[in-house]
Design a protein around this motif. Sequence first.
Motif, PDB file in Angstrom:
ATOM      1  N   GLU A  14       0.841  -1.196   0.000  1.00 55.27           N
ATOM      2  CA  GLU A  14       0.000   0.000   0.000  1.00 55.27           C
ATOM      3  C   GLU A  14       0.877   1.248   0.000  1.00 55.27           C
ATOM      4  N   GLY A  15       0.586   2.149  -0.917  1.00 56.14           N
ATOM      5  CA  GLY A  15       1.348   3.384  -1.006  1.00 56.14           C
ATOM      6  C   GLY A  15       2.624   3.266  -1.808  1.00 56.14           C
ATOM      7  N   ALA A  16       2.897   2.064  -2.368  1.00 60.45           N
ATOM      8  CA  ALA A  16       4.113   1.866  -3.152  1.00 60.45           C
ATOM      9  C   ALA A  16       4.053   2.667  -4.444  1.00 60.45           C
ATOM     10  N   SER A  17       5.225   3.149  -4.880  1.00 59.61           N
ATOM     11  CA  SER A  17       5.288   3.923  -6.122  1.00 59.61           C
ATOM     12  C   SER A  17       5.087   2.996  -7.307  1.00 59.61           C
ATOM     13  N   PRO A  18       4.366   3.442  -8.346  1.00 61.87           N
ATOM     14  CA  PRO A  18       4.177   2.597  -9.537  1.00 61.87           C
ATOM     15  C   PRO A  18       5.490   2.400 -10.278  1.00 61.87           C
ATOM     16  N   ASP A  19       5.593   1.298 -10.968  1.00 61.70           N
ATOM     17  CA  ASP A  19       6.773   1.007 -11.773  1.00 61.70           C
ATOM     18  C   ASP A  19       6.946   2.119 -12.810  1.00 61.70           C
ATOM     19  N   PRO A  20       8.094   2.828 -12.813  1.00 64.81           N
ATOM     20  CA  PRO A  20       8.281   3.926 -13.778  1.00 64.81           C
ATOM     21  C   PRO A  20       8.192   3.466 -15.224  1.00 64.81           C
ATOM     22  N   ASN A  21       8.587   2.214 -15.501  1.00 64.24           N
ATOM     23  CA  ASN A  21       8.471   1.712 -16.867  1.00 64.24           C
ATOM     24  C   ASN A  21       7.014   1.546 -17.274  1.00 64.24           C
ATOM     25  N   LEU A  22       6.181   1.131 -16.329  1.00 65.25           N
ATOM     26  CA  LEU A  22       4.760   0.996 -16.630  1.00 65.25           C
ATOM     27  C   LEU A  22       4.132   2.363 -16.857  1.00 65.25           C
ATOM     28  N   VAL A  23       4.541   3.346 -16.079  1.00 68.57           N
ATOM     29  CA  VAL A  23       4.045   4.713 -16.269  1.00 68.57           C
ATOM     30  C   VAL A  23       4.429   5.227 -17.650  1.00 68.57           C
ATOM     31  N   THR A  24       5.690   5.018 -18.034  1.00 64.34           N
ATOM     32  CA  THR A  24       6.157   5.433 -19.359  1.00 64.34           C
ATOM     33  C   THR A  24       5.382   4.733 -20.460  1.00 64.34           C
ATOM     34  N   LEU A  25       5.170   3.433 -20.285  1.00 67.01           N
ATOM     35  CA  LEU A  25       4.443   2.642 -21.282  1.00 67.01           C
ATOM     36  C   LEU A  25       3.045   3.204 -21.513  1.00 67.01           C
ATOM     37  N   ILE A  26       2.323   3.463 -20.436  1.00 65.97           N
ATOM     38  CA  ILE A  26       0.952   3.948 -20.554  1.00 65.97           C
ATOM     39  C   ILE A  26       0.920   5.367 -21.097  1.00 65.97           C
ATOM     40  N   ARG A  27       1.775   6.226 -20.561  1.00 66.46           N
ATOM     41  CA  ARG A  27       1.752   7.639 -20.950  1.00 66.46           C
ATOM     42  C   ARG A  27       2.216   7.860 -22.377  1.00 66.46           C
ATOM     43  N   ASP A  28       3.271   7.192 -22.775  1.00 65.34           N
ATOM     44  CA  ASP A  28       3.900   7.505 -24.062  1.00 65.34           C
ATOM     45  C   ASP A  28       3.457   6.620 -25.219  1.00 65.34           C
ATOM     46  N   PHE A  29       2.918   5.430 -24.925  1.00 63.15           N
ATOM     47  CA  PHE A  29       2.625   4.512 -26.026  1.00 63.15           C
ATOM     48  C   PHE A  29       1.197   3.986 -26.053  1.00 63.15           C
ATOM     49  N   LEU A  30       0.562   3.878 -24.913  1.00 62.85           N
ATOM     50  CA  LEU A  30      -0.784   3.317 -24.908  1.00 62.85           C
ATOM     51  C   LEU A  30      -1.863   4.389 -24.979  1.00 62.85           C
ATOM     52  N   LEU A  31      -1.768   5.401 -24.147  1.00 61.49           N
ATOM     53  CA  LEU A  31      -2.757   6.482 -24.223  1.00 61.49           C
ATOM     54  C   LEU A  31      -2.755   7.177 -25.583  1.00 61.49           C
TER      55      LEU A  31
END
Length: 369
Positions: A14-31
Amino acid sequence: MTENQAAPSEAPAEGASPDPNLVTLIRDFLLPAIPPHTLLELIRASGDEKRRVRDLMPLIQANPAVWHLIMKLQMLAKKVKDWRAEVPENVDHSEVITDRILGLLGKDLLRNVVACIAINRKAGGALPRKNKDTSLNLNPPDQLPYSILAQDYCTEHKLMHADMAFNAGLHYDWIAALLNQRKASQDQKASVKECFLEGFAYARIAYRLAQKMGKVRHDRYVFAGALLVPAGKILMGVLYPKDQKEKSWAQFIADCEKHPYGKNEAIEALESKRFAMTHLEISSLIASFGQTVHPVERAIASVNHPYYLESVDPSLAQLASLWNVVRVAAPKPHKFSPSPSQDAFLKKSRLSMDLIKTIASEAAAEKVG
């Protein structure tokens, strides 16, 4: 992990930071790859034989920005000028010209043009904004090489659901445009074609095997889903680039190629141990965000372990099992030796080893791409 082991279910603290690679994946390639509403409607219309191209007039007229760009198409410039001159002043020019343009383009070309416009917008391509701007010169075969190749192959070989093949190929075209916009490295750009051709081989084999299986509930997605199975590898190369050296995707693939049991077998066994996410999980996310192949996203994610889906959705497990067999058989048709779960699937589906080897060999010999 053996076939009888359960999938790990570790939840992040709980409260753990999201995987930065997953954030990059969603922000830059999926959205950025979510198709806009007008394009999604045109994609659906192209596969609906009951909808005529002129039925799409309200959809196009409801999006002035897209309609402005269609009117600026260089291929239509002379015709539009002539039509304007011949239509009486007391007649609504826009209605007549819209009707003629839609009739001239047809559903597929209209869809392709709007797809090119959408890719240009998302990837930063130049588009004329005002009436005085220069005309718009679009060449769909150049901007949509993967989607058009996939659809044309299905059409030429009389394979059903060619529209779905286009939809799956569009994911590759979109990723290629985003990589160009990001000024990605040459090896990252080259991986788009490599992964497409890998998926294209899977798709051709899977379709022909499915024809021999009898009832396949998700037959509409057999070709399209198989095409997307390797797509996640492209973004693994972006998330774990070569400058990470031994932690890079390129080094992992090089290690797998030296594995005594074979490259694909090594990827299946070792990928989740080295990386926070697997390429199949990313392929599944690509299918989900792209929206047109999302009904089978879980089957894509479960290609390595289709038995996980048996109690959830047997029809998706069937699809994942088919792709699992194809993925192993495609690179070495004559050396394919099924695992116990693959052998059970083959017996249940009435598929023989000889048939798989024959179809996989024929696909390998085809000149495509």
